[in-house]
Write a protein that holds these residues in place. Structure first.
Motif, PDB file in Angstrom:
ATOM      1  N   MET A   1      59.449  53.912  48.197  1.00 19.72           N
ATOM      2  CA  MET A   1      58.844  54.574  49.366  1.00 19.72           C
ATOM      3  C   MET A   1      58.684  53.593  50.535  1.00 19.72           C
ATOM      4  O   MET A   1      59.011  53.909  51.649  1.00 19.72           O
ATOM      5  N   CYS A   2      58.169  52.407  50.253  1.00 16.93           N
ATOM      6  CA  CYS A   2      57.954  51.428  51.329  1.00 16.93           C
ATOM      7  C   CYS A   2      58.754  50.159  51.055  1.00 16.93           C
ATOM      8  O   CYS A   2      58.536  49.508  50.035  1.00 16.93           O
ATOM      9  N   ALA A   3      59.658  49.818  51.967  1.00 17.46           N
ATOM     10  CA  ALA A   3      60.517  48.648  51.768  1.00 17.46           C
ATOM     11  C   ALA A   3      59.710  47.345  51.750  1.00 17.46           C
ATOM     12  O   ALA A   3      60.157  46.336  51.216  1.00 17.46           O
ATOM     13  N   GLN A   4      58.522  47.376  52.363  1.00 17.55           N
ATOM     14  CA  GLN A   4      57.679  46.173  52.410  1.00 17.55           C
ATOM     15  C   GLN A   4      56.830  46.020  51.148  1.00 17.55           C
ATOM     16  O   GLN A   4      56.133  45.015  50.989  1.00 17.55           O
ATOM     17  N   GLY A   5      56.820  47.050  50.310  1.00 18.81           N
ATOM     18  CA  GLY A   5      55.969  47.008  49.124  1.00 18.81           C
ATOM     19  C   GLY A   5      54.503  47.242  49.447  1.00 18.81           C
ATOM     20  O   GLY A   5      53.616  46.921  48.653  1.00 18.81           O
ATOM     21  N   ALA A   6      54.250  47.818  50.638  1.00 18.88           N
ATOM     22  CA  ALA A   6      52.853  48.042  51.034  1.00 18.88           C
ATOM     23  C   ALA A   6      52.259  49.265  50.347  1.00 18.88           C
ATOM     24  O   ALA A   6      51.046  49.413  50.286  1.00 18.88           O
ATOM     25  N   GLN A   7      53.136  50.150  49.868  1.00 25.13           N
ATOM     26  CA  GLN A   7      52.649  51.333  49.162  1.00 25.13           C
ATOM     27  C   GLN A   7      53.281  51.371  47.782  1.00 25.13           C
ATOM     28  O   GLN A   7      54.503  51.320  47.646  1.00 25.13           O
ATOM     29  N   LEU A   8      52.444  51.480  46.783  1.00 21.39           N
ATOM     30  CA  LEU A   8      52.922  51.488  45.399  1.00 21.39           C
ATOM     31  C   LEU A   8      52.252  52.633  44.646  1.00 21.39           C
ATOM     32  O   LEU A   8      51.180  53.106  45.042  1.00 21.39           O
ATOM     33  N   LEU A   9      52.903  53.045  43.590  1.00 19.94           N
ATOM     34  CA  LEU A   9      52.257  53.973  42.669  1.00 19.94           C
ATOM     35  C   LEU A   9      51.859  53.193  41.429  1.00 19.94           C
ATOM     36  O   LEU A   9      52.690  52.579  40.771  1.00 19.94           O
ATOM     37  N   VAL A  10      50.578  53.155  41.145  1.00 16.88           N
ATOM     38  CA  VAL A  10      50.070  52.462  39.961  1.00 16.88           C
ATOM     39  C   VAL A  10      49.284  53.487  39.153  1.00 16.88           C
ATOM     40  O   VAL A  10      48.277  54.024  39.641  1.00 16.88           O
ATOM     41  N   ASP A  11      49.758  53.769  37.954  1.00 15.25           N
ATOM     42  CA  ASP A  11      49.120  54.786  37.095  1.00 15.25           C
ATOM     43  C   ASP A  11      48.928  56.097  37.852  1.00 15.25           C
ATOM     44  O   ASP A  11      47.836  56.679  37.865  1.00 15.25           O
ATOM     45  N   SER A  12      49.996  56.511  38.535  1.00 11.73           N
ATOM     46  CA  SER A  12      50.001  57.769  39.298  1.00 11.73           C
ATOM     47  C   SER A  12      49.052  57.754  40.500  1.00 11.73           C
ATOM     48  O   SER A  12      48.804  58.788  41.106  1.00 11.73           O
ATOM     49  N   GLN A  13      48.505  56.596  40.818  1.00 14.34           N
ATOM     50  CA  GLN A  13      47.621  56.491  41.981  1.00 14.34           C
ATOM     51  C   GLN A  13      48.330  55.716  43.087  1.00 14.34           C
ATOM     52  O   GLN A  13      48.986  54.705  42.810  1.00 14.34           O
ATOM     53  N   ARG A  14      48.189  56.175  44.319  1.00 14.44           N
ATOM     54  CA  ARG A  14      48.772  55.457  45.446  1.00 14.44           C
ATOM     55  C   ARG A  14      47.901  54.241  45.767  1.00 14.44           C
ATOM     56  O   ARG A  14      46.691  54.355  45.943  1.00 14.44           O
ATOM     57  N   VAL A  15      48.558  53.078  45.853  1.00 12.83           N
ATOM     58  CA  VAL A  15      47.851  51.852  46.233  1.00 12.83           C
ATOM     59  C   VAL A  15      48.447  51.374  47.547  1.00 12.83           C
ATOM     60  O   VAL A  15      49.658  51.183  47.659  1.00 12.83           O
ATOM     61  N   TYR A  16      47.612  51.202  48.537  1.00 11.49           N
ATOM     62  CA  TYR A  16      48.054  50.762  49.866  1.00 11.49           C
ATOM     63  C   TYR A  16      47.574  49.335  50.111  1.00 11.49           C
ATOM     64  O   TYR A  16      46.383  49.051  50.007  1.00 11.49           O
ATOM     65  N   GLN A  17      48.506  48.444  50.405  1.00 10.47           N
ATOM     66  CA  GLN A  17      48.154  47.043  50.687  1.00 10.47           C
ATOM     67  C   GLN A  17      48.363  46.783  52.181  1.00 10.47           C
ATOM     68  O   GLN A  17      49.473  46.506  52.631  1.00 10.47           O
ATOM     69  N   ARG A  18      47.278  46.884  52.906  1.00 14.55           N
ATOM     70  CA  ARG A  18      47.327  46.816  54.374  1.00 14.55           C
ATOM     71  C   ARG A  18      47.975  45.522  54.870  1.00 14.55           C
ATOM     72  O   ARG A  18      48.682  45.515  55.875  1.00 14.55           O
ATOM     73  N   ASN A  19      47.735  44.416  54.151  1.00 14.91           N
ATOM     74  CA  ASN A  19      48.257  43.120  54.607  1.00 14.91           C
ATOM     75  C   ASN A  19      49.786  43.061  54.576  1.00 14.91           C
ATOM     76  O   ASN A  19      50.383  42.219  55.245  1.00 14.91           O
ATOM     77  N   LEU A  20      50.424  43.952  53.854  1.00 17.05           N
ATOM     78  CA  LEU A  20      51.891  43.954  53.786  1.00 17.05           C
ATOM     79  C   LEU A  20      52.520  44.948  54.764  1.00 17.05           C
ATOM     80  O   LEU A  20      53.724  44.922  55.004  1.00 17.05           O
ATOM     81  N   CYS A  21      51.708  45.809  55.314  1.00 15.70           N
ATOM     82  CA  CYS A  21      52.231  46.890  56.161  1.00 15.70           C
ATOM     83  C   CYS A  21      52.714  46.351  57.511  1.00 15.70           C
ATOM     84  O   CYS A  21      52.022  45.600  58.176  1.00 15.70           O
ATOM     85  N   GLN A  22      53.940  46.745  57.876  1.00 14.73           N
ATOM     86  CA  GLN A  22      54.537  46.334  59.154  1.00 14.73           C
ATOM     87  C   GLN A  22      54.388  47.424  60.216  1.00 14.73           C
ATOM     88  O   GLN A  22      54.948  47.328  61.296  1.00 14.73           O
ATOM     89  N   GLN A  23      53.698  48.483  59.889  1.00 17.65           N
ATOM     90  CA  GLN A  23      53.424  49.598  60.812  1.00 17.65           C
ATOM     91  C   GLN A  23      54.703  50.221  61.364  1.00 17.65           C
ATOM     92  O   GLN A  23      54.761  50.596  62.529  1.00 17.65           O
ATOM     93  N   CYS A  24      55.714  50.323  60.507  1.00 14.80           N
ATOM     94  CA  CYS A  24      56.966  50.948  60.947  1.00 14.80           C
ATOM     95  C   CYS A  24      56.864  52.468  60.932  1.00 14.80           C
ATOM     96  O   CYS A  24      57.654  53.152  61.565  1.00 14.80           O
TER      97      CYS A  24
END
Ligand code: SF4
Length: 159
Positions: A1-24
């Motif tokens: 979903m996110c090429a930067q790895g800022a959004q992941l699915l962990v145990d069916s839960q969305r995890v957002y890592q703001r520090n990796l987000c490039q705001q594309c």
């Protein structure tokens, strides 16, 4: 979903890592449920300054001016510079609100177009600063000393 790895699915839960987000904002277009929406809009510096100019009568009568704040406006320094130059050309007093944790050269690029710096120091003590913010305050304090020296050299009261 996110090429930067800022959004992941962990145990069916969305995890957002703001520090990796490039705001594309690519994820907004790919979100099939519509749960992600973009807020705000992009503007050119001319559009922002045109918005500022709408209050020119207020500035004139109040003795006020424009404050560029954030977040950290210095992180968009080219855009900031454009807005400062255009605002100064219209005769507005210009302030920049900064935490100062940027290379000194970035300050040099906007010194001539800035009347006042609002300098946000979280702590003078290095240990306390690091504990509170996660970053060293050495450069922040060095930049403040340089700014003060620059203002003194110019005979300016703006700090
Ligand atoms: S805005 Fe871009 S970088 Fe940020 S989470 Fe979405 S796709 Fe990833």
């Amino acid at each position: 979903m996110c090429a930067q790895g800022a959004q992941l699915l962990v145990d069916s839960q969305r995890v957002y890592q703001r520090n990796l987000c490039q705001q594309c904002l690519k994820c907004v277009g790919e979100c099939f449920s519509g749960a992600l929406v973009a807020a705000g809009r992009e503007n050119t510096s001319e559009e922002v300054v045109a918005e500022i100019e709408r209050d020119k009568d207020y500035y004139r009568h109040s003795g006020g001016g424009v404050t560029f704040s954030g977040g950290e406006p210095m992180l968009q320094r080219e855009f900031l510079k454009e807005m400062l130059v255009q605002s100064k050309a219209l005769g507005f007093h210009c302030a920049v609100d900064t935490a100062g944790n940027v290379p000194w050269e970035w300050f040099e690029q906007i010194l001539a177009d800035t009347d006042l710096f609002l300098y946000d120091i979280k702590a003078f003590d290095a240990e306390i600063h690091h504990k509170a913010t996660g970053v060293n305050n050495k450069r922040i304090l060095e930049n403040l000393v340089r700014l003060d020296a620059t203002a003194s050299r110019c005979g300016s009261a703006s700090r």
